[in-house]
Scaffold this active site. Structure first.
Site, short mmCIF file in Angstrom:
data_model
loop_
_atom_site.label_atom_id
_atom_site.label_comp_id
_atom_site.label_asym_id
_atom_site.label_seq_id
_atom_site.Cartn_x
_atom_site.Cartn_y
_atom_site.Cartn_z
CD GLU A 81 -2.94 1.09 2.31
OE1 GLU A 81 -3.55 2.13 2.63
OE2 GLU A 81 -3.15 -0.01 2.85
CE LYS A 259 -6.48 -1.06 5.57
NZ LYS A 259 -5.73 -0.09 4.72
CG ASP A 275 0.70 -16.03 12.42
OD1 ASP A 275 -0.02 -15.41 11.63
OD2 ASP A 275 0.42 -17.16 12.86
CG HIS A 373 -3.93 6.63 -0.05
ND1 HIS A 373 -3.20 5.64 0.59
CD2 HIS A 373 -4.73 6.00 -0.93
CE1 HIS A 373 -3.56 4.47 0.11
NE2 HIS A 373 -4.49 4.66 -0.81
#
Length: 421
Positions: A81, A259, A275, A373
């Site tokens: 991203e 998030k 993990d 972004h």
């Protein structure tokens, strides 16, 4: 070496590579794997997972400007991203002169759960388990003498009785100190091996024997003070605090808020071969333990008028075992960070999550999330449109200048640049 390197993002990838790897003790193979000169061999990939047919490359970038517990460090982040790494670096810069990030961890304790069904007298059985506590712990520790020799191992038991719709369940928790390992293999082995003993003691039937990813005795905390001036002034900082309050009360907002935190956390977890799913599951479960899904961070304005942020969440990561040892890029990432313990790694990861959240809230509270972004995303759109590497900067500059970052417009600009227009 200071993590504050002016113009770091303007350097070539080779120059950045040399800066962060120099003097870090990387082996020749680790250098080649990290730089992409060597691809992960199919034999190694086949030994890591089943049914291997290939692999996918995820870029690793470096978040700069991080100071964690007084130590400057470069933070490797593996992510697809755009804007994530730049955002974390900018937020870290805003706290650097205030001392950076300060972290602590509650320990390296994991839980193994053993589910027992068909127990006639569950409360008596619970008492019997505690009567046999030493025997149970001794048996578990016999299964991992190496962990015990390092000061870890099974140290305690908890026993709960759960009444579900169809069953009365006896749930035994093995409390295991896994030290510098994440601990899944050790805990699962202990839980499976002790199951027959539990059945003998309780007269019940053991079904599930598995680690819990809600590592609530392995909590990491990080805090930092961010300059109000660097973040755009008093109004922006006040907006950040109100945005946090929104997330803390509204689960729809909290999901996106958290998030954004995991954008930073998962990127470091992945870069170090840990993990990601276990860490993500633990984080979101912890955000819900109150019965209401809430923000993992807290934001306040301190007595000096600066923005004060903190984060607390489970962090089950290790520096030994699994891909952290078998994957050369994971080993290189740990060396770049100068990590010597799982606790130190957990602190750096939490600091990155806090920085990521600070940057996201600042963008939302000021110019909006799309400005930064999408400018970076435009580079990906230009590549999709068929732009050559040498053409990308010109295409992106024109699209940003027009404030039109739609793919169809970038495709038009790309074709015009390639025609010489």
């Amino acid at each position: 070496m200071s993590s504050r390197i002016p113009g770091f993002y303007r350097l070539s990838s080779k120059e950045r590579f040399n800066i962060v790897t120099e003097g870090r003790g990387l082996s020749e193979d680790e250098v080649k794997y990290l730089s992409g000169e060597h691809a992960l061999s199919m034999d190694l990939a086949d030994s890591m997972i089943e049914n291997v047919i290939g692999q996918i490359g995820i870029p690793i970038g470096i978040a700069a400007n991080f100071k964690v517990n007084g130590k400057d460090t470069f933070i490797p982040m593996a992510t697809e991203e755009p804007s994530v790494i730049a955002a974390a670096s900018n937020a870290a810069k805003a706290t650097y002169d205030h001392g950076g990030f300060f972290t602590s961890i509650s320990g390296t304790i994991m839980r193994g759960q053993i589910q027992v069904l068909d127990v006639a007298d569950p409360y008596a059985a619970r008492a019997k388990i505690f009567e046999h506590k030493d025997e149970i712990l001794h048996h578990c520790n016999e299964k991992d003498p190496t962990l015990v020799s390092l000061g870890g191992g099974a140290i305690e038991l908890e026993v709960n009785i759960i009444q579900t719709t169809n069953h009365t369940m006896l749930i035994l928790h093995l409390i295991v100190d896994t030290k510098d390992a994440m601990g899944a293999n050790a805990v699962n082995t202990m839980a499976e091996s002790v199951a027959p003993i539990i059945e003998s003691i309780t007269g019940g039937r053991v079904v599930l024997k598995i680690i819990s990813n809600l590592a609530d005795r392995r909590l990491v905390r990080a805090r930092a003070v961010f300059s109000t001036e660097a973040f755009g002034g008093k109004e922006v900082v006040e907006n950040i605090v109100s945005a946090f309050e929104f997330a803390d009360f509204d689960p729809y907002r909290a999901a996106t808020h958290n998030k954004g935190i995991m954008n930073g956390i998962s990127a470091v977890v992945l870069a170090t071969g840990n993990d990601t799913r276990a860490v993500e599951a633990g984080a979101h479960a912890y955000a819900s333990v109150s019965g209401h899904y809430k923000s993992l961070t807290k934001w306040e304005i301190n007595a000096d008028g600066n923005l004060s942020g903190s984060i607390e969440l489970p962090m089950a990561v290790g520096i030994v075992g699994g891909a952290t040892k078998t994957h050369p890029v994971a080993q290189a990432s740990l060396k770049i960070m100068g990590i010597n313990s799982a606790e130190e790694l957990a602190g750096c990861i939490a600091a990155t999550g806090l920085a990521q959240n600070a940057a996201g809230l600042r963008a939302l509270s000021a110019e909006g999330i799309q400005s930064g972004h999408m400018s970076l995303h435009a580079r990906n759109l230009a590549l999709m449109a068929g732009a050559k590497t040498s053409e990308i900067d010109k295409i992106v500059a024109q699209a940003v200048g027009e404030k039109d970052l739609r793919y169809d417009r970038i495709l038009e600009i790309t074709k015009a640049v390639q025609r010489g227009g």
